[in-house]
Design a protein around this motif. Structure first.
Motif, PDB file in Angstrom:
ATOM      1  N   LEU A 125       0.978  -1.152   0.124  1.00  0.00           N
ATOM      2  CA  LEU A 125       0.067  -0.007   0.105  1.00  0.00           C
ATOM      3  C   LEU A 125       0.886   1.218  -0.173  1.00  0.00           C
ATOM      4  O   LEU A 125       2.026   1.238   0.631  1.00  0.00           O
ATOM      5  N   THR A 126       0.515   2.358  -0.644  1.00  0.00           N
ATOM      6  CA  THR A 126       1.070   3.623  -0.547  1.00  0.00           C
ATOM      7  C   THR A 126       0.006   4.538  -0.437  1.00  0.00           C
ATOM      8  O   THR A 126      -1.458   4.259  -0.960  1.00  0.00           O
ATOM      9  N   ALA A 127       0.363   5.818   0.060  1.00  0.00           N
ATOM     10  CA  ALA A 127      -0.441   6.917   0.198  1.00  0.00           C
ATOM     11  C   ALA A 127      -0.356   7.658  -1.090  1.00  0.00           C
ATOM     12  O   ALA A 127       0.490   8.130  -1.534  1.00  0.00           O
ATOM     13  N   VAL A 128      -1.348   8.251  -1.730  1.00  0.00           N
ATOM     14  CA  VAL A 128      -1.314   9.212  -2.649  1.00  0.00           C
ATOM     15  C   VAL A 128      -1.985  10.721  -2.172  1.00  0.00           C
ATOM     16  O   VAL A 128      -3.170  10.639  -1.543  1.00  0.00           O
ATOM     17  N   PRO A 129      -1.300  11.467  -2.698  1.00  0.00           N
ATOM     18  CA  PRO A 129      -1.788  13.106  -2.193  1.00  0.00           C
ATOM     19  C   PRO A 129      -3.298  13.301  -3.047  1.00  0.00           C
ATOM     20  O   PRO A 129      -3.418  12.727  -4.002  1.00  0.00           O
ATOM     21  N   ALA A 130      -3.872  14.288  -2.278  1.00  0.00           N
ATOM     22  CA  ALA A 130      -5.303  14.424  -2.941  1.00  0.00           C
ATOM     23  C   ALA A 130      -4.926  15.239  -4.138  1.00  0.00           C
ATOM     24  O   ALA A 130      -3.894  16.009  -4.445  1.00  0.00           O
ATOM     25  N   SER A 131      -5.863  15.134  -5.392  1.00  0.00           N
ATOM     26  CA  SER A 131      -5.642  15.969  -6.577  1.00  0.00           C
ATOM     27  C   SER A 131      -6.193  17.366  -6.365  1.00  0.00           C
ATOM     28  O   SER A 131      -6.765  17.669  -5.390  1.00  0.00           O
ATOM     29  N   ALA A 132      -5.759  18.050  -7.233  1.00  0.00           N
ATOM     30  CA  ALA A 132      -6.353  19.507  -7.268  1.00  0.00           C
ATOM     31  C   ALA A 132      -7.830  19.145  -7.266  1.00  0.00           C
ATOM     32  O   ALA A 132      -8.370  18.426  -8.024  1.00  0.00           O
ATOM     33  N   PRO A 133      -8.487  20.234  -6.932  1.00  0.00           N
ATOM     34  CA  PRO A 133     -10.090  20.038  -6.977  1.00  0.00           C
ATOM     35  C   PRO A 133     -10.434  20.178  -8.609  1.00  0.00           C
ATOM     36  O   PRO A 133      -9.954  20.872  -9.409  1.00  0.00           O
ATOM     37  N   ARG A 134     -11.347  19.242  -8.723  1.00  0.00           N
ATOM     38  CA  ARG A 134     -11.880  18.944 -10.036  1.00  0.00           C
ATOM     39  C   ARG A 134     -13.222  19.222 -10.560  1.00  0.00           C
ATOM     40  O   ARG A 134     -13.818  19.382 -11.431  1.00  0.00           O
TER      41      ARG A 134
END
Length: 170
Positions: A125-134
């Motif tokens: 598992l790895t954490a991914v940062p939140a994307s820019a608001p879409r």
């Protein structure tokens, strides 16, 4: 109204709907880009919209995606689940998708990803940062649709200007 008149009306309304839909999508992109810029520069996330006479009609707010945990190494994660939650593994030697979704939502999106009960680092598992608001939400205020309709019918809203194609005159 006869059939020919109704058919003409349908054709005209279809073209007008397509024009309005295209204008709406273009304006949505402009608003989203503007809200992203305002957020970056001024920490603004939400704006109140008004008619030209300053009657409030809606609030537009950026929707912030949340950081998430995703499976980066399916085999390593599956091996961990086999060892730690064997009842959640199917005979195919895969993690049950429903359990995986539920499990991942309860994890903290921070590397390394750890089991919240034991503190053990979970392989695969790895954490991914939140994307820019879409996207953003548009919430009409109580009475907002009626105010818009009344402003349109009374001429306070100029739809020719509002729906001008390519930013030019309608």
């Amino acid at each position: 109204m006869n059939l020919k008149d109704s058919a003409t009306r349908v054709a005209v309304l279809r073209v007008l709907r397509d024009i309005v839909d295209a204008a709406y999508e273009a304006e949505r992109r402009t608003v989203l880009d503007g809200l992203r810029a305002a957020r970056a520069e001024f920490a603004v996330k939400s704006i109140r919209t008004t008619l030209p006479d300053h009657t409030p009609i809606a609030t537009i707010t950026l929707i912030d995606p949340q950081p998430a945990v995703v499976v980066a190494d399916e085999d390593a994660f599956t091996a961990w689940v086999v060892a730690n939650h064997p009842s959640e593994v199917e005979t195919l030697i895969r993690v049950r998708p429903a359990w995986q979704r539920a499990f991942l939502t309860h994890l903290v999106a921070r590397d390394p990803v750890a089991d919240p009960h034991t503190g053990e680092v979970i392989p695969g598992l790895t954490a991914v940062p939140a994307s820019a608001p879409r996207s953003f939400s548009l919430r009409l205020l109580p009475g907002g649709p009626e105010e818009i309709t009344q402003a349109w019918r009374s001429g306070r809203l100029d739809l020719r200007q509002l729906l001008a194609l390519d930013g030019g005159e309608a």
